[in-house]
Design an enzyme around this catalytic site. Sequence first.
Site, mmCIF file in Angstrom:
data_model
loop_
_atom_site.group_PDB
_atom_site.id
_atom_site.type_symbol
_atom_site.label_atom_id
_atom_site.label_comp_id
_atom_site.label_asym_id
_atom_site.label_seq_id
_atom_site.Cartn_x
_atom_site.Cartn_y
_atom_site.Cartn_z
ATOM 1 N N HIS A 67 13.709 -5.813 -21.107
ATOM 2 C CA HIS A 67 13.000 -4.554 -21.609
ATOM 3 C C HIS A 67 11.755 -4.544 -20.476
ATOM 4 C CE1 HIS A 67 14.969 -4.073 -25.680
ATOM 5 N NE2 HIS A 67 15.810 -4.316 -24.745
ATOM 6 N N GLU A 69 8.660 -4.247 -21.538
ATOM 7 C CA GLU A 69 7.725 -4.920 -21.849
ATOM 8 C C GLU A 69 7.892 -6.350 -21.426
ATOM 9 O OE1 GLU A 69 8.682 -1.874 -25.312
ATOM 10 O OE2 GLU A 69 9.564 -3.098 -23.402
ATOM 11 N N CYS A 97 10.474 -2.640 -29.413
ATOM 12 C CA CYS A 97 11.348 -2.984 -30.333
ATOM 13 C C CYS A 97 10.920 -4.316 -30.909
ATOM 14 C CB CYS A 97 12.814 -3.282 -29.867
ATOM 15 S SG CYS A 97 12.811 -4.584 -28.577
ATOM 16 N N CYS A 100 10.552 -7.220 -28.225
ATOM 17 C CA CYS A 100 9.420 -6.997 -27.567
ATOM 18 C C CYS A 100 7.936 -7.139 -28.389
ATOM 19 C CB CYS A 100 9.229 -5.531 -26.777
ATOM 20 S SG CYS A 100 10.688 -5.556 -25.494
#
Length: 178
Positions: A67, A69, A97, A100
């Site tokens: 992801h 992040e 999410c 993260c």
Amino acid sequence: MKETKIPPLHGLSDSEIDAYWMQHAYSLAEKTAQQGEVPVGAVLVLDNQLIAEGWNRSIQAHDPTAHAEIMALKRGGDKIKNYRLVNATLYVTLEPCPMCAGALVHARIKRLVYGALDCKTGAAGSVFNLVDNVKLNHQVEVCSGVLGEECAHQISSFFKARRSIHKANKQACKKTAK
């Protein structure tokens, strides 16, 4: 993606600085959408200086942890040679999410600024609030909605286009099968 040189931000208000960095994250999300990835961009800033960027790579890398992040946190840790990113701010176009959000807590990020809410998996205030849970050993200050409409439109447009392509492919398969 190549890193860009960031001009000095002296004299700008805090909200103008947040909008500036979020625009940078938004541009990263635009580029990754063009590569077929879910358009999320992240920018890690320390002392008002860019230390790392990240963008979604899960599809291309076949990696559920890739992801935006996580990518920014990894690059930031590499740059400052420490996994603790104390006093850093992460700007991300979509609410993190749970994975993260947990990484932000573990990295000791001081501040999270995000654009669009994630009403399905958001873990920084919408579905639940992992980053500010007093049962954890660190809490992250959160500012939401920075360029929120633009970021929400960006991601919803991406998924709308994907659904349209999927529907067209499905119809084409039905015609071929006849």
